[in-house]
Design an enzyme around this catalytic site. Structure first.
Site, PDB file in Angstrom:
ATOM      1  N   HIS A 199      -8.186  -4.541  -3.309  1.00 24.19           N
ATOM      2  CA  HIS A 199      -8.449  -3.290  -2.584  1.00 24.19           C
ATOM      3  C   HIS A 199      -9.400  -2.380  -3.344  1.00 24.19           C
ATOM      4  O   HIS A 199      -9.508  -1.198  -3.022  1.00 24.19           O
ATOM      5  CB  HIS A 199      -7.136  -2.550  -2.302  1.00 24.19           C
ATOM      6  N   GLY A 250       6.743  -5.064  -6.025  1.00 24.75           N
ATOM      7  CA  GLY A 250       6.488  -3.653  -5.722  1.00 24.75           C
ATOM      8  C   GLY A 250       5.584  -3.432  -4.523  1.00 24.75           C
ATOM      9  O   GLY A 250       4.756  -2.519  -4.540  1.00 24.75           O
ATOM     10  N   THR A 251       5.744  -4.261  -3.488  1.00 19.96           N
ATOM     11  CA  THR A 251       4.943  -4.040  -2.280  1.00 19.96           C
ATOM     12  C   THR A 251       5.851  -4.111  -1.056  1.00 19.96           C
ATOM     13  O   THR A 251       6.793  -4.904  -1.004  1.00 19.96           O
ATOM     14  CB  THR A 251       3.785  -5.053  -2.154  1.00 19.96           C
ATOM     15  N   SER A 252       5.549  -3.260  -0.062  1.00 18.48           N
ATOM     16  CA  SER A 252       6.419  -3.148   1.115  1.00 18.48           C
ATOM     17  C   SER A 252       6.143  -4.238   2.149  1.00 18.48           C
ATOM     18  O   SER A 252       6.834  -4.344   3.153  1.00 18.48           O
ATOM     19  CB  SER A 252       6.230  -1.770   1.774  1.00 18.48           C
ATOM     20  N   ASN A 278      -3.299  -2.620  -5.950  1.00 13.20           N
ATOM     21  CA  ASN A 278      -3.434  -1.300  -6.571  1.00 13.20           C
ATOM     22  C   ASN A 278      -4.859  -1.081  -7.047  1.00 13.20           C
ATOM     23  O   ASN A 278      -5.576  -2.026  -7.387  1.00 13.20           O
ATOM     24  CB  ASN A 278      -2.455  -1.161  -7.749  1.00 13.20           C
ATOM     25  N   VAL A 279      -5.237   0.169  -7.080  1.00 15.71           N
ATOM     26  CA  VAL A 279      -6.596   0.504  -7.508  1.00 15.71           C
ATOM     27  C   VAL A 279      -6.600   1.154  -8.889  1.00 15.71           C
ATOM     28  O   VAL A 279      -7.640   1.552  -9.402  1.00 15.71           O
ATOM     29  CB  VAL A 279      -7.270   1.426  -6.453  1.00 15.71           C
ATOM     30  N   ASN A 308      11.439  -6.311  -6.068  1.00 11.41           N
ATOM     31  CA  ASN A 308      11.151  -5.029  -5.432  1.00 11.41           C
ATOM     32  C   ASN A 308      12.334  -4.078  -5.574  1.00 11.41           C
ATOM     33  O   ASN A 308      13.456  -4.515  -5.850  1.00 11.41           O
ATOM     34  CB  ASN A 308      10.842  -5.269  -3.933  1.00 11.41           C
TER      35      ASN A 308
HETATM   36  N1  APR Z   1      10.000  -0.625  -8.776  1.00 14.08           N
HETATM   37  C1  APR Z   1       9.813  -1.619  -7.869  1.00 14.08           C
HETATM   38  N2  APR Z   1       9.469  -1.406  -6.571  1.00 14.08           N
HETATM   39  C2  APR Z   1       9.278  -0.126  -6.198  1.00 14.08           C
HETATM   40  C3  APR Z   1       9.448   0.962  -7.088  1.00 14.08           C
HETATM   41  C4  APR Z   1       9.819   0.665  -8.419  1.00 14.08           C
HETATM   42  N3  APR Z   1      10.003   1.638  -9.341  1.00 14.08           N
HETATM   43  N4  APR Z   1       9.207   2.111  -6.391  1.00 14.08           N
HETATM   44  C5  APR Z   1       8.883   1.740  -5.134  1.00 14.08           C
HETATM   45  N5  APR Z   1       8.941   0.407  -5.011  1.00 14.08           N
HETATM   46  C6  APR Z   1       8.655  -0.414  -3.833  1.00 14.08           C
HETATM   47  C7  APR Z   1       9.094   0.212  -2.532  1.00 14.08           C
HETATM   48  O1  APR Z   1      10.420  -0.194  -2.220  1.00 14.08           O
HETATM   49  C8  APR Z   1       8.086  -0.379  -1.539  1.00 14.08           C
HETATM   50  O2  APR Z   1       8.564  -1.603  -1.008  1.00 14.08           O
HETATM   51  O3  APR Z   1       7.256  -0.521  -3.757  1.00 14.08           O
HETATM   52  C9  APR Z   1       6.853  -0.646  -2.390  1.00 14.08           C
HETATM   53  C10 APR Z   1       5.724   0.342  -2.134  1.00 14.08           C
HETATM   54  O4  APR Z   1       5.271   0.109  -0.820  1.00 14.08           O
HETATM   55  P1  APR Z   1       3.973   0.877  -0.310  1.00 14.08           P
HETATM   56  O5  APR Z   1       4.075   2.322  -0.652  1.00 14.08           O
HETATM   57  O6  APR Z   1       3.762   0.468   1.105  1.00 14.08           O
HETATM   58  O7  APR Z   1       2.786   0.305  -1.220  1.00 14.08           O
HETATM   59  P2  APR Z   1       2.027  -1.082  -1.063  1.00 14.08           P
HETATM   60  O8  APR Z   1       2.920  -2.129  -0.510  1.00 14.08           O
HETATM   61  O9  APR Z   1       1.360  -1.366  -2.376  1.00 14.08           O
HETATM   62  O10 APR Z   1       0.877  -0.730   0.028  1.00 14.08           O
HETATM   63  C11 APR Z   1      -0.043  -1.746   0.304  1.00 14.08           C
HETATM   64  O11 APR Z   1      -1.266  -0.195   1.717  1.00 14.08           O
HETATM   65  O12 APR Z   1      -2.139   1.883   2.057  1.00 14.08           O
HETATM   66  C12 APR Z   1      -2.447   0.598   1.688  1.00 14.08           C
HETATM   67  O13 APR Z   1      -4.242  -0.030   0.338  1.00 14.08           O
HETATM   68  C13 APR Z   1      -2.986   0.578   0.298  1.00 14.08           C
HETATM   69  O14 APR Z   1      -2.689  -1.109  -1.385  1.00 14.08           O
HETATM   70  C14 APR Z   1      -1.994  -0.296  -0.453  1.00 14.08           C
HETATM   71  C15 APR Z   1      -1.373  -1.120   0.644  1.00 14.08           C
END
Ligand code: APR
Length: 231
Positions: free
Chosen positions: A106, A172-174, A89-90, A198
């Site tokens: 990032h 919290g990351t996909s 996260n930024v 997650n």
């Molecule tokens: N609590 C826990 N998890 C959550 C919540 C919540 N309230 N809301 C959403 N999520 C989960 C979703 O299920 C998903 O798996 O957070 C994840 C968000 O995934 P992405 O939107 O893909 O974000 P992220 O994984 O951080 O993306 C990674 O991609 O675009 C680039 O640089 C950008 O850092 C980012 C990177």
């Protein structure tokens, strides 16, 4: 306490009102990442890129840490030499929650980068492409964000922490973006146990030893309480 490496993603800040990227209504469903998150996009239209990040910076400054940020900050304060916090996260919500040391792989919305001399500095509230660099005066200011196709920051430090970890936790990351999505395997190969916290199973959930699903503001404090309570 065991050595813990924690990787956080947009889901940690979702309940603070900051958008995720790939969920329904996420940032990449509203903007073309080629336009706002690549060096090529910045070269094509630097003003559009600054508008995108100026809006996200304003959103971030208006947001508050949630119980998930507070719990991770509490954990790191309890054992700063044992807890490594890495974030994709930024935003600065972990810092504002009191976390002593956050590794922003990032980049950071609160920082600016000179596209000419790579000098980095604390960003003004709103940035424009022609803002002069404080170091070389070139009108080449960009957000200090690591875009697609660029090398994340602090990878040596992160890899060293993963090699020493007893436990790796992804929150919290996909699991869609590398190298972060590969950290679970790197930690497991080095002998760490692995846990995913997650809202729903990530793309890499099958690579984790354990997983718990729910809102970060609930599952993260619960997990931290177990760790601090010696559970
Ligand atoms: N609590 C826990 N998890 C959550 C919540 C919540 N309230 N809301 C959403 N999520 C989960 C979703 O299920 C998903 O798996 O957070 C994840 C968000 O995934 P992405 O939107 O893909 O974000 P992220 O994984 O951080 O993306 C990674 O991609 O675009 C680039 O640089 C950008 O850092 C980012 C990177």
């Amino acid at each position: 306490m065991q050595r813990i490496v924690i990787l956080t993603g947009a889901g940690l800040s979702a309940e603070s009102g900051l958008g995720t990227f790939r969920d329904k209504g996420g940032l990449w469903t509203k903007y073309d990442l080629e336009d706002v998150a690549t060096p090529q996009g910045f070269a094509r239209n630097p003003t559009l890129v600054h508008e995108f990040y100026n809006a996200r910076r304003a959103n971030c400054l208006g947001a508050q840490p949630n119980p998930g940020h507070d719990a991770l900050a509490r954990l790191q304060r309890a054992a700063p030499d044992r807890v490594t916090l890495v974030t994709q996260n930024v935003d600065d919500l972990l810092e504002r929650a009191g976390a002593p040391s956050v590794i922003h792989m990032h980049g950071e919305l609160t920082r600016a980068l000179c596209a000419a001399c790579t000098h980095r500095w604390d960003a003004p509230y709103q940035m424009a492409p022609t803002d002069p660099c404080p170091a070389c005066a070139a009108p080449a200011t960009r957000p200090d964000i690591v875009w697609f196709g660029e090398m994340p920051y602090y990878m040596e430090q992160i890899d060293a922490a993963l090699q020493r970890a007893d436990l790796f936790v992804a929150i919290g990351t996909s699991g869609n973006v590398y190298p972060a999505a590969g950290f679970v395997q790197e930690a497991a190969f080095a002998g760490a146990r692995t846990l995913e916290l997650n809202l729903e199973p990530s793309a890499t959930v099958s690579l984790f030893d354990d997983a718990r699903f729910g809102l970060a503001s609930t599952v993260v404090p619960e997990w931290v309480a177990e760790v601090l309570g010696g559970g």
